[in-house]
Write a protein that holds these residues in place. Structure first.
Motif, PDB file in Angstrom:
ATOM      1  N   GLY A 367     -31.453  32.334   8.650  1.00 23.88           N
ATOM      2  CA  GLY A 367     -32.306  33.134   7.774  1.00 23.88           C
ATOM      3  C   GLY A 367     -32.137  34.586   8.156  1.00 23.88           C
ATOM      4  O   GLY A 367     -31.680  34.881   9.255  1.00 23.88           O
ATOM      5  N   LEU A 368     -32.499  35.469   7.249  1.00 25.51           N
ATOM      6  CA  LEU A 368     -32.326  36.886   7.571  1.00 25.51           C
ATOM      7  C   LEU A 368     -33.423  37.376   8.508  1.00 25.51           C
ATOM      8  O   LEU A 368     -34.377  36.657   8.780  1.00 25.51           O
ATOM      9  CB  LEU A 368     -32.333  37.711   6.280  1.00 25.51           C
ATOM     10  CG  LEU A 368     -31.056  37.607   5.449  1.00 25.51           C
ATOM     11  CD1 LEU A 368     -31.065  38.671   4.378  1.00 25.51           C
ATOM     12  CD2 LEU A 368     -29.817  37.769   6.318  1.00 25.51           C
ATOM     13  N   SER A 369     -33.304  38.632   8.935  1.00 21.93           N
ATOM     14  CA  SER A 369     -34.340  39.199   9.806  1.00 21.93           C
ATOM     15  C   SER A 369     -35.684  39.090   9.109  1.00 21.93           C
ATOM     16  O   SER A 369     -35.802  39.386   7.936  1.00 21.93           O
ATOM     17  CB  SER A 369     -34.066  40.675  10.061  1.00 21.93           C
ATOM     18  OG  SER A 369     -32.712  40.891  10.275  1.00 21.93           O
ATOM     19  N   GLY A 370     -36.701  38.647   9.849  1.00 21.25           N
ATOM     20  CA  GLY A 370     -38.038  38.566   9.272  1.00 21.25           C
ATOM     21  C   GLY A 370     -38.331  37.255   8.576  1.00 21.25           C
ATOM     22  O   GLY A 370     -39.407  37.071   8.031  1.00 21.25           O
ATOM     23  N   ALA A 371     -37.378  36.331   8.596  1.00 19.12           N
ATOM     24  CA  ALA A 371     -37.599  35.067   7.899  1.00 19.12           C
ATOM     25  C   ALA A 371     -38.483  34.115   8.698  1.00 19.12           C
ATOM     26  O   ALA A 371     -38.990  33.146   8.161  1.00 19.12           O
ATOM     27  CB  ALA A 371     -36.269  34.405   7.584  1.00 19.12           C
ATOM     28  N   GLY A 372     -38.667  34.395   9.987  1.00 21.33           N
ATOM     29  CA  GLY A 372     -39.519  33.549  10.808  1.00 21.33           C
ATOM     30  C   GLY A 372     -38.766  32.742  11.856  1.00 21.33           C
ATOM     31  O   GLY A 372     -39.351  31.882  12.504  1.00 21.33           O
ATOM     32  N   GLU A 537     -27.583  19.623  11.819  1.00 20.39           N
ATOM     33  CA  GLU A 537     -28.521  19.864  10.738  1.00 20.39           C
ATOM     34  C   GLU A 537     -28.845  21.354  10.683  1.00 20.39           C
ATOM     35  O   GLU A 537     -28.973  22.005  11.713  1.00 20.39           O
ATOM     36  CB  GLU A 537     -29.807  19.067  10.983  1.00 20.39           C
ATOM     37  CG  GLU A 537     -30.738  19.140   9.813  1.00 20.39           C
ATOM     38  CD  GLU A 537     -31.978  18.287   9.990  1.00 20.39           C
ATOM     39  OE1 GLU A 537     -32.076  17.560  10.991  1.00 20.39           O
ATOM     40  OE2 GLU A 537     -32.857  18.382   9.116  1.00 20.39           O
ATOM     41  N   ILE A 538     -28.950  21.872   9.454  1.00 15.78           N
ATOM     42  CA  ILE A 538     -29.234  23.296   9.308  1.00 15.78           C
ATOM     43  C   ILE A 538     -30.578  23.443   8.614  1.00 15.78           C
ATOM     44  O   ILE A 538     -30.858  22.770   7.618  1.00 15.78           O
ATOM     45  CB  ILE A 538     -28.131  23.980   8.478  1.00 15.78           C
ATOM     46  CG1 ILE A 538     -26.801  23.883   9.239  1.00 15.78           C
ATOM     47  CG2 ILE A 538     -28.474  25.442   8.213  1.00 15.78           C
ATOM     48  CD1 ILE A 538     -25.600  24.238   8.395  1.00 15.78           C
ATOM     49  N   ILE A 539     -31.408  24.314   9.172  1.00 15.80           N
ATOM     50  CA  ILE A 539     -32.699  24.602   8.552  1.00 15.80           C
ATOM     51  C   ILE A 539     -32.635  26.031   8.043  1.00 15.80           C
ATOM     52  O   ILE A 539     -32.347  26.952   8.811  1.00 15.80           O
ATOM     53  CB  ILE A 539     -33.830  24.479   9.586  1.00 15.80           C
ATOM     54  CG1 ILE A 539     -33.935  23.030  10.037  1.00 15.80           C
ATOM     55  CG2 ILE A 539     -35.144  24.969   9.024  1.00 15.80           C
ATOM     56  CD1 ILE A 539     -34.789  22.850  11.248  1.00 15.80           C
ATOM     57  N   VAL A 540     -32.839  26.231   6.737  1.00 13.05           N
ATOM     58  CA  VAL A 540     -32.798  27.593   6.206  1.00 13.05           C
ATOM     59  C   VAL A 540     -34.224  28.081   6.024  1.00 13.05           C
ATOM     60  O   VAL A 540     -35.032  27.463   5.339  1.00 13.05           O
ATOM     61  CB  VAL A 540     -32.042  27.640   4.858  1.00 13.05           C
ATOM     62  CG1 VAL A 540     -31.920  29.080   4.384  1.00 13.05           C
ATOM     63  CG2 VAL A 540     -30.671  26.998   5.003  1.00 13.05           C
ATOM     64  N   LEU A 541     -34.540  29.184   6.685  1.00 13.14           N
ATOM     65  CA  LEU A 541     -35.883  29.759   6.598  1.00 13.14           C
ATOM     66  C   LEU A 541     -35.867  30.947   5.658  1.00 13.14           C
ATOM     67  O   LEU A 541     -34.914  31.725   5.632  1.00 13.14           O
ATOM     68  CB  LEU A 541     -36.348  30.234   7.971  1.00 13.14           C
ATOM     69  CG  LEU A 541     -36.886  29.211   8.955  1.00 13.14           C
ATOM     70  CD1 LEU A 541     -37.251  29.917  10.252  1.00 13.14           C
ATOM     71  CD2 LEU A 541     -38.090  28.494   8.390  1.00 13.14           C
ATOM     72  N   ASP A 542     -36.931  31.056   4.890  1.00 10.32           N
ATOM     73  CA  ASP A 542     -37.057  32.208   4.025  1.00 10.32           C
ATOM     74  C   ASP A 542     -38.543  32.513   3.891  1.00 10.32           C
ATOM     75  O   ASP A 542     -39.323  31.643   3.506  1.00 10.32           O
ATOM     76  CB  ASP A 542     -36.450  31.869   2.653  1.00 10.32           C
ATOM     77  CG  ASP A 542     -36.540  33.046   1.706  1.00 10.32           C
ATOM     78  OD1 ASP A 542     -36.908  34.143   2.170  1.00 10.32           O
ATOM     79  OD2 ASP A 542     -36.249  32.858   0.511  1.00 10.32           O
TER      80      ASP A 542
ATOM     81  N   PRO B 506     -26.051  40.421   8.849  1.00  5.89           N
ATOM     82  CA  PRO B 506     -24.705  40.459   8.253  1.00  5.89           C
ATOM     83  C   PRO B 506     -24.661  41.090   6.865  1.00  5.89           C
ATOM     84  O   PRO B 506     -23.688  41.776   6.540  1.00  5.89           O
ATOM     85  CB  PRO B 506     -24.286  38.994   8.187  1.00  5.89           C
ATOM     86  CG  PRO B 506     -25.418  38.201   8.674  1.00  5.89           C
ATOM     87  CD  PRO B 506     -26.426  39.085   9.275  1.00  5.89           C
ATOM     88  N   ILE B 507     -25.697  40.875   6.078  1.00 11.06           N
ATOM     89  CA  ILE B 507     -25.651  41.403   4.721  1.00 11.06           C
ATOM     90  C   ILE B 507     -25.805  42.916   4.739  1.00 11.06           C
ATOM     91  O   ILE B 507     -25.063  43.653   4.083  1.00 11.06           O
ATOM     92  CB  ILE B 507     -26.765  40.763   3.869  1.00 11.06           C
ATOM     93  CG1 ILE B 507     -26.728  39.261   4.095  1.00 11.06           C
ATOM     94  CG2 ILE B 507     -26.668  41.198   2.441  1.00 11.06           C
ATOM     95  CD1 ILE B 507     -26.307  38.422   2.992  1.00 11.06           C
ATOM     96  N   THR B 508     -26.761  43.383   5.529  1.00 15.85           N
ATOM     97  CA  THR B 508     -26.951  44.825   5.678  1.00 15.85           C
ATOM     98  C   THR B 508     -25.684  45.460   6.230  1.00 15.85           C
ATOM     99  O   THR B 508     -25.275  46.536   5.814  1.00 15.85           O
ATOM    100  CB  THR B 508     -28.122  45.102   6.639  1.00 15.85           C
ATOM    101  OG1 THR B 508     -29.157  44.168   6.364  1.00 15.85           O
ATOM    102  CG2 THR B 508     -28.645  46.501   6.495  1.00 15.85           C
TER     103      THR B 508
END
Lengths: 586, 578
Positions: A367-372, A537-542, B506-508
């Protein structure tokens, strides 16, 4: 008044003792002044020297009693202040561990250290000074007033009227100065910080070719700062001025009135002289109180900060143990409806997390920065507690994982592993101080540290960390890996271990970490996609929620969030459009 | 004490007027309060003799009031003047320190490792203000009062004056220096303990997860408490001395008062003074001594200043000698960069940081440099901008050695480093650092080039937004964009980017690089980086290893021919597991 003052252990007793001492001291002051006046009058009248010596001796003894008590009083106050502040320092440390890394980071690591090492001594100074000062303030002028009343009503009247006027002006002007300061705070702060800001940005100024010209701006801002400060000080010093003015002037007025009545024969020399000597003593406690005003205020503030920090919520004590047994390939950990609310940010960092993790799987969290990601990792590693939901480990239902025997199952590698000040050896053996030399050497080899150690002149004894040799991000990771290798535990949690490394180092460290993943539960949070192919297994956080779960292939086929992320990363021409979608979502 | 001569005394000469005024007013304050006591004592004694006319005490009555007002007034102005003096000194000292640091800006970090040396130095200067207000002024004032008292006494009786002088010497010399001597060792011990407490706590706060995981927090608490308690023990002994010193000085004051009293009594008996003055002489001792007693405390602070001065002195040591003023260069517009057989070695190290390194960068090329830490990337950069000189080989930018440009090198090279510093002022002021004469249109142009225009204009204050206003902090990527805009405004033919994307997701990262290459398309770009993604279009990718080029070429060419490169690239793009 500070209400907490009465709450501290032994504070009431200390106050009682000091009150008694101050009472005796006040009487000593009376004796000292009366006998000094008597001695002077005796000399004036040309009395016998024997008598004069006696009077001076009494004066001196009274002075000795007064100052002796002062000494003792200071010691009592100091001991009380020392014990109380040390006690609170211990509580702070205890609390810091209980609150864990998230709170420490939120408070600012620097602030925590400053509070512990500078705030505590300030608090101590406050306790040490304020308690005796305030008691003297209430007792000594009162006693002197009562005595003066016996000698001369008019003088006593002047004293008793001046004190509240003086206090009123002192407080009002102090308040005006404070307001003036606050009004200009913003611009003042910029001026005050300009210099340090300039020094920190010096390299940038140099690169912009503006460092030589900037000199002028340092000079002109310093000048502005001086003018602004003096303008504020003109008002700020008025409050001490008022104190000075009223006390000095009332001594002058008293002496004039005394003189006038002496001329009229309404009074005799001895009481007049006694009053003249006592008058300055009457004002001394107020002056002492105002002299220490700033030290007191700083300490009071530090005390408030300490109390505020201690009141911070900690869920449960992390010293408990829970009987959830060991972690092996059949173990199950499940999170149900986990939520983490942040009161400061007024939002949920995580919400509705349902997740079951079993055995020795490799779980990737992306997940991106800030996703948890880090919040989830902190809860799983037992550094932080969720605000809602339950966690079931091997059938044992819990509300959090900050248990010692859970933490004992975990190896944890963050993005910037901390390097303690000490030798390389100390650092590697941080978890296992008893590891043998062979074991250490093996760990060093597996972590790829041997070429690094070979370059150090002291080898494993080379000092690193604060005050020692600087090491690179890759070397930090290798040390963290070596630490974990020496003390392998069944669960390995990694939080963004390689994103900041150059690609070659990342490649090498990854290849050294992968074998260590075997026969372990691995939870790895990152935004580096290549790790995901090594995960079961991949967990995607948003936005604090799990939006997708599955293997790399499954998620790619799904063409959802994960797919978008991969495309955006490899994107080439399409980068801008996809990332716009992405950033708007986050 | 040479530090004193070097860093304190010159300001006395430079600001003679202000310094004299501060000391004069300070002395006046004590003299006024002494005069008040003296006249009040006289007034009362004289009045008790019941003079038949009130006019006989008219003068003392007026004087008592005058001194009563003079004291607070002169005290007030003394405080203002002395603060004004030190703030003036502060300005000068700041400029001086700035000058010293400016000449060695690029090396401060490597020379002085200890934490936040710059912040410490700024604090040091402020501490030195205390040296004036809390130490030098009070001590000088005490000296004047001492001289004054002794001289006045000597007019009446020089032998007694000598005796009192001896007593006062205890107050202003013996006790202060005795304290310095007695506390010296303890002070060092406390400082050591404080240092290790600081180190321990920092280690704990930053390494808190390791402490928690290791389950050894009791070990820390035990060690910390031990050091703390030891430090407290020493501190306690020190305060014990201060309390006991206070007591001793107070007793000494009492004795001096008795000496003076008895002397005045004897003088009156012998008819040298009128008995009316006995009270005056006896009582005036107290306000005068009040000016002398703070000497010990004032001197106690001296070691602190020494420490600060030593740090400042250390910085001054490294100030390089002034180079000859350079002749104005006409800045080449399309400079090529040529490094030929460059070797560089840091002092004291055997292995060269860069060895026999050659590279041609024709104007307009885009070059990416990668390598592990310590491979020579920073050395390469510092050689290009002339901060370091090669041991062998030559470096030419537009035909000249970079060092020949002197300060003008920054008109040729623009540098965007990993954490470009953005000053605590408005966005606009930060941008203008790139070119103070930039017009509004130019500002708009650059912020729209770095794709920040919409965002910045959506903020309530637009370009006037403060960099660090609460709640509106700019993110890492945005800060880099602002810094990039600043570089664009500077408009140099060559731009160097030193790890601009570290710490970005990565996107930034990809977006920022895309912006970088699109806005800098007409310039030479040298980018030091740690990832390969986003570099597909650069003219050359160079891998450094131990000071040498280990791999180089264009992306597609490397991808095709070089196995290792392929592996790294696919790892970076997430296509390969390893």
């Amino acid at each position: 008044m500070d209400k907490n003052l009465l709450r501290y252990k032994g504070s009431k007793k200390v106050m009682a003792i000091i009150t008694m001492l101050v009472l005796v001291q006040a009487i000593a002051i009376l004796f000292q002044s009366v006998y000094l006046a008597k001695a002077i009058v005796a000399m004036y009248k040309g009395e016998q020297w024997k008598n004069i010596f006696f009077l001076f001796t009494v004066f001196f003894l009274a002075l000795a009693v007064r100052q002796g008590i002062q000494w003792f009083k200071s010691k009592v106050a100091y001991r009380f202040a020392e014990q109380t502040s040390s006690y609170y320092q211990d509580l702070l440390l205890e609390k810091m561990f209980a609150l864990g890394p998230r709170v420490v980071r939120k408070e600012g690591s620097g602030n925590m250290i400053t509070l512990c090492l500078e705030g505590v001594p300030q608090f101590r100074t406050y306790l040490e000074l304020f308690v005796p000062r305030i008691i003297s303030f209430f007792i000594i002028p009162f006693v002197i007033f009562i005595y003066t009343l016996q000698l001369d009503k008019l003088s006593a009247l002047i004293l008793v009227i001046v004190l509240p006027i003086l206090m009123l002006f002192f407080v009002l002007l102090g308040w005006a100065a404070e307001r003036e300061k606050n009004r200009k705070m913003a611009s003042y702060k910029i001026l005050a910080n300009h210099f340090v800001d300039s020094l920190r940005g010096l390299v940038t100024l140099k690169f912009l070719g503006r460092s030589k010209q900037h000199r002028e701006s340092i000079a002109s801002v310093s000048e502005k700062y001086r003018k602004a400060t003096i303008r504020t000080l003109r008002i700020a010093f008025l409050s001490t001025f008022s104190l000075d003015f009223f006390s000095t002037l009332s001594v002058a007025v008293i002496s004039v009135f005394l003189g006038l009545r002496l001329i009229e024969g309404e009074m005799s020399l001895l009481p007049a002289l006694t009053v003249l000597i006592l008058a300055p003593e009457y004002f001394n406690p107020v002056k002492d109180l105002s002299n220490d005003y700033h030290a007191t205020m700083d300490g009071l503030h530090a005390g408030k900060m300490i109390h505020r920090f201690l009141e911070e919520e900690t869920a449960a004590d992390d010293t408990d143990e829970q009987a959830f047994g060991h972690w092996d390939e059949n173990s199950v950990l499940s999170l149900q409806g986990i939520e983490k609310h942040s009161a400061e940010e007024k939002r949920n960092l995580l919400s509705g997390i349902d997740l079951t993790i079993t055995g020795f799987k490799k779980i990737g969290v992306i997940g991106l920065s800030g996703a948890g990601k880090s919040t989830l990792i902190n809860i799983l590693a037992g550094f932080d507690q969720p605000t809602k939901g339950k966690i079931i480990v091997n059938g044992v239902e819990l509300s959090h994982l900050t248990y010692r025997n859970w933490q004992r199952l975990i190896n944890y590698i963050p993005q910037h592993p901390y390097i303690f000040s000490g030798t390389v050896l100390d650092n590697i053996r941080f978890y296992t101080p008893d590891a043998t030399e062979e074991e250490v050497k093996e760990a060093v080899r597996l972590a790829g540290l041997d070429p690094v150690v070979a370059e150090f002149s002291e080898g494993l004894q080379e000092k690193i960390g604060q005050g020692g040799r600087m090491i690179s991000g890759g070397e930090e990771q290798r040390i963290a890996l070596a630490r974990a290798l020496l003390d392998p535990r069944p669960i390995l949690i990694l939080d963004e271990p390689t994103a900041h490394l150059d690609i070659e180092t990342e490649h090498d460290i990854k290849s050294r970490m992968l074998p260590f993943f075997k026969n372990k539960l691995v939870i790895l949070a990152t935004h580096r996609l290549h790790w995901m192919r090594n995960m079961d297994e991949i967990i995607v956080l948003d936005q604090g929620k799990i939006v997708e779960r599955g293997t790399h292939e499954e998620l790619l086929q799904k063409r959802g969030k994960y797919w978008q992320l991969v495309k955006a990363h490899q994107g080439g021409e399409k980068v801008d459009t996809v990332s716009k979608v992405y950033t708007s979502v986050f | 004490m040479t530090l004193f001569q070097k860093y304190i005394l010159p300001y006395f000469k430079q600001y003679k007027g202000l310094m004299t005024a501060s000391i004069f007013l300070g002395t006046l304050t004590f003299l006024a309060s002494s005069a008040l006591t003296f006249t009040a004592g006289y007034l009362i004694t004289r009045s008790s003799e019941m003079p038949y006319n009130i006019l006989m005490v008219y003068v003392p009555i007026v004087l008592v009031r005058a001194f009563g007002i003079a004291r607070p007034v002169s005290h007030y102005f003394e405080r203002l003047t002395s603060h004004n003096t030190v703030l003036t000194v502060l300005g000068t000292m700041r400029v001086k320190l700035y000058d010293a640091l400016e000449t060695q800006a690029l090396f401060v970090r490597s020379r002085f490792q200890a934490g936040d040396i710059l912040g410490t130095l700024a604090d040091d200067i402020e501490h030195l203000l205390d040296a004036y207000v809390r130490t030098i002024f009070p001590v000088v004032i005490a000296l004047f009062l001492f001289l004054f008292s002794v001289v006045v006494l000597a007019v009446f009786d020089w032998l007694f004056a000598l005796w009192i002088a001896l007593c006062l010497v205890f107050i202003i010399f013996v006790y202060p220096y005795l304290s310095l001597y007695l506390l010296k060792k303890r002070r060092v011990q406390v400082k050591e303990k404080k240092g290790s407490m600081y180190r321990m706590l920092t280690d704990t706060v930053f390494g808190i997860t390791d402490w928690i995981i290791s389950g050894k927090k009791e070990r820390f608490q035990k060690e910390f408490t031990q050091v703390r308690d030891h430090s407290l023990q020493i501190e306690k002994k020190m305060t014990d001395w201060t309390y006991s010193r206070f007591f001793q000085l107070q007793m000494l004051t009492g004795l001096i008062l008795i000496f003076v009293g008895i002397w005045a009594g004897l003088q009156a008996q012998e008819g040298n003074i009128l008995p009316t003055y006995i009270a005056s002489f006896t009582l005036v001792t107290l306000p005068l001594l009040e000016g002398l007693l703070p000497t010990s405390e004032a001197i106690d602070h001296v070691p602190k200043y020494q420490e600060s001065l030593q740090r400042i002195d250390q910085i001054q040591k490294f100030v390089p000698e002034e180079k000859n003023p350079q002749t104005k260069f006409s800045i080449p517009r399309n400079p090529d960069i040529q490094l030929t057989n460059v070797t560089f070695r840091y002092e004291g190290s055997e292995k060269p940081a860069l060895e026999n390194f050659s590279l041609d960068i024709p104007f307009g090329q885009k070059i990416a440099v990668l390598g592990k830490s310590g491979a020579g990337k920073s050395t390469f950069l510092q050689l290009i901008y002339g901060a370091l000189s090669p041991e062998r080989g030559s470096i030419k930018i537009g035909g000249y050695d970079p060092r020949e440009y002197g300060e003008q090198i920054h008109e040729v090279l623009g540098i965007l480093n990993q954490k470009p510093y953005l000053f605590a002022t408005t966005v606009k002021n930060n941008l203008l650092l790139g070119n103070p004469d930039a017009t509004e249109e130019e500002l708009d142009q650059v912020i729209s080039a770095v794709k920040l225009k919409d965002y910045i204009y959506s903020l309530p204050f637009g370009l006037e937004t403060q960099m660090e206003e609460t709640g509106q902090r700019f993110s890492g990527g945005e800060r880099q964009r602002i810094a990039l805009a600043r570089i664009l405004l500077k408009n140099t033919p060559i731009v160097i980017l030193d790890e601009p994307t570290i710490g970005l997701d990565p996107i930034t990262e990809r977006d920022l690089l895309a912006t970088v290459f699109s806005v800098l398309k007409d310039k030479t770009v040298i980018i030091i980086t740690h990832h390969l993604i986003g570099l597909e279009k650069v003219d050359k990718i160079i891998f450094l290893d131990e000071g040498k080029i280990s791999m180089q070429g264009q992306h597609h060419e490397l991808l095709e021919k070089n196995n290792r490169y392929r592996q790294l690239y696919r790892l970076d793009s997430g296509e390969q597991a390893l």
